[in-house]
Scaffold this motif. Structure first.
Motif, short mmCIF file in Angstrom:
data_model
loop_
_atom_site.label_atom_id
_atom_site.label_comp_id
_atom_site.label_asym_id
_atom_site.label_seq_id
_atom_site.Cartn_x
_atom_site.Cartn_y
_atom_site.Cartn_z
N ALA A 33 47.97 34.36 45.85
CA ALA A 33 49.08 35.31 45.69
C ALA A 33 49.18 36.23 46.91
O ALA A 33 50.27 36.51 47.40
N ARG A 34 48.04 36.67 47.43
CA ARG A 34 48.05 37.52 48.62
C ARG A 34 48.60 36.77 49.83
O ARG A 34 49.46 37.25 50.55
N ARG A 35 48.10 35.53 50.04
CA ARG A 35 48.55 34.75 51.19
C ARG A 35 50.04 34.42 51.11
O ARG A 35 50.71 34.34 52.13
N ARG A 36 50.55 34.22 49.92
CA ARG A 36 51.98 33.89 49.75
C ARG A 36 52.85 35.12 49.66
O ARG A 36 54.03 35.02 49.39
N ARG A 37 52.24 36.29 49.82
CA ARG A 37 52.95 37.56 49.78
C ARG A 37 53.67 37.81 48.46
O ARG A 37 54.77 38.37 48.42
N CYS A 38 53.05 37.38 47.37
CA CYS A 38 53.61 37.68 46.05
C CYS A 38 52.61 38.48 45.22
O CYS A 38 52.71 38.53 44.00
N LEU A 39 51.67 39.13 45.90
CA LEU A 39 50.70 39.98 45.21
C LEU A 39 51.35 41.33 44.93
O LEU A 39 51.83 42.00 45.84
N ASP A 40 51.41 41.69 43.67
CA ASP A 40 51.99 42.96 43.26
C ASP A 40 51.19 43.50 42.07
O ASP A 40 50.15 42.93 41.70
N ASP A 41 51.67 44.59 41.51
CA ASP A 41 50.96 45.20 40.38
C ASP A 41 50.80 44.23 39.21
O ASP A 41 49.75 44.20 38.57
N ALA A 42 51.84 43.43 38.94
CA ALA A 42 51.77 42.48 37.81
C ALA A 42 50.70 41.43 38.05
O ALA A 42 49.96 41.06 37.13
N ALA A 43 50.58 40.94 39.29
CA ALA A 43 49.56 39.93 39.60
C ALA A 43 48.16 40.53 39.47
O ALA A 43 47.26 39.89 38.92
N LEU A 44 47.98 41.76 39.95
CA LEU A 44 46.68 42.41 39.80
C LEU A 44 46.34 42.60 38.33
O LEU A 44 45.23 42.32 37.89
N ARG A 45 47.32 43.06 37.56
CA ARG A 45 47.10 43.29 36.12
C ARG A 45 46.70 41.99 35.42
O ARG A 45 45.85 41.97 34.55
N ALA A 46 47.31 40.87 35.84
CA ALA A 46 47.05 39.59 35.19
C ALA A 46 45.74 38.95 35.64
O ALA A 46 45.12 38.22 34.87
N LEU A 47 45.31 39.20 36.87
CA LEU A 47 44.19 38.44 37.44
C LEU A 47 42.90 39.24 37.63
O LEU A 47 41.86 38.65 37.91
N VAL A 48 42.95 40.55 37.51
CA VAL A 48 41.76 41.37 37.73
C VAL A 48 41.24 41.88 36.39
O VAL A 48 41.99 42.39 35.57
N ASP A 49 39.94 41.70 36.18
CA ASP A 49 39.29 42.27 35.00
C ASP A 49 37.93 42.81 35.40
O ASP A 49 37.61 42.88 36.58
N GLU A 50 37.12 43.17 34.41
CA GLU A 50 35.83 43.81 34.71
C GLU A 50 34.84 42.90 35.43
O GLU A 50 33.84 43.38 35.95
N SER A 51 35.10 41.60 35.52
CA SER A 51 34.19 40.71 36.25
C SER A 51 34.54 40.64 37.74
O SER A 51 33.77 40.11 38.54
N THR A 52 35.67 41.19 38.13
CA THR A 52 36.11 41.16 39.53
C THR A 52 35.21 42.06 40.37
O THR A 52 34.94 43.21 39.99
N THR A 53 34.75 41.54 41.51
CA THR A 53 33.90 42.34 42.40
C THR A 53 34.58 42.63 43.74
O THR A 53 34.19 43.58 44.41
N ILE A 54 35.56 41.82 44.14
CA ILE A 54 36.23 42.00 45.42
C ILE A 54 37.74 41.92 45.21
O ILE A 54 38.22 41.00 44.55
N ILE A 55 38.45 42.87 45.77
CA ILE A 55 39.91 42.83 45.73
C ILE A 55 40.41 42.89 47.17
O ILE A 55 40.16 43.87 47.88
N ASP A 56 41.09 41.85 47.60
CA ASP A 56 41.71 41.83 48.92
C ASP A 56 43.22 41.82 48.72
O ASP A 56 43.81 40.80 48.39
N ALA A 57 43.82 42.98 48.88
CA ALA A 57 45.26 43.12 48.73
C ALA A 57 45.89 43.48 50.07
O ALA A 57 46.98 44.04 50.13
N SER A 58 45.21 43.14 51.16
CA SER A 58 45.69 43.50 52.48
C SER A 58 47.06 42.88 52.74
O SER A 58 47.34 41.76 52.34
N GLY A 59 47.91 43.67 53.38
CA GLY A 59 49.23 43.18 53.73
C GLY A 59 50.17 43.05 52.54
O GLY A 59 51.11 42.27 52.58
N CYS A 60 49.94 43.81 51.49
CA CYS A 60 50.76 43.67 50.28
C CYS A 60 52.03 44.48 50.34
O CYS A 60 52.69 44.66 49.32
#
Length: 129
Positions: A62-89
């Motif tokens: 999603a980040r590479r395709r430039r479609c990373l947004d709040d909805a994508a983070l909400r859907a894909l990030v949970d308490e098991s996530t250790t790294i978030i790369d949202a650079s260039g969003c």
């Protein structure tokens, strides 16, 4: 090692070894990744039921395709996530302070050890507090 020119077969160990089949999990993940923007819109929060390594891969796509947004983070990030790369969003679809706050409210950021928000103009210093 014997080689012939113009794409002919070789006797090198690499040429003789058959390629291991790709696990079904990653075949499905590749298919999901091709449609990650539509998938986030259609499936939303139910994507959190995917294995964490698949969600991490979808987040990277999603980040590479430039479609990373709040909805994508909400859907894909949970308490098991250790790294978030949202650079260039930055741009049309973006990660914002509200998206980060929503993740923090549901304690999805408690195990995050590394974050890259460079060139993310929708996230401010105040939003990270």
């Amino acid at each position: 090692r014997t080689e012939r020119r113009r794409g002919a077969m070789t006797d090198s160990p690499r040429a003789r070894r058959p390629r291991a089949p790709k696990p079904l999990k990653w075949i499905v993940a590749d298919l999901l990744a091709r449609h990650v923007d539509e998938l986030v819109d259609a499936a939303g929060d139910s994507l959190r039921h995917l294995p964490c390594d698949v969600r991490d891969a979808l987040l990277a796509v999603a980040r590479r395709r430039r479609c990373l947004d709040d909805a994508a983070l909400r859907a894909l990030v949970d308490e098991s996530t250790t790294i978030i790369d949202a650079s260039g969003c930055g741009g049309g679809r973006r990660v914002t302070d509200a998206g980060i706050a929503a993740l923090a409210a549901r304690r999805a950021l408690r195990n995050v050890t590394a974050v890259d928000l460079s060139r993310c103009d929708g996230v401010t210093a105040a939003g990270l507090r």
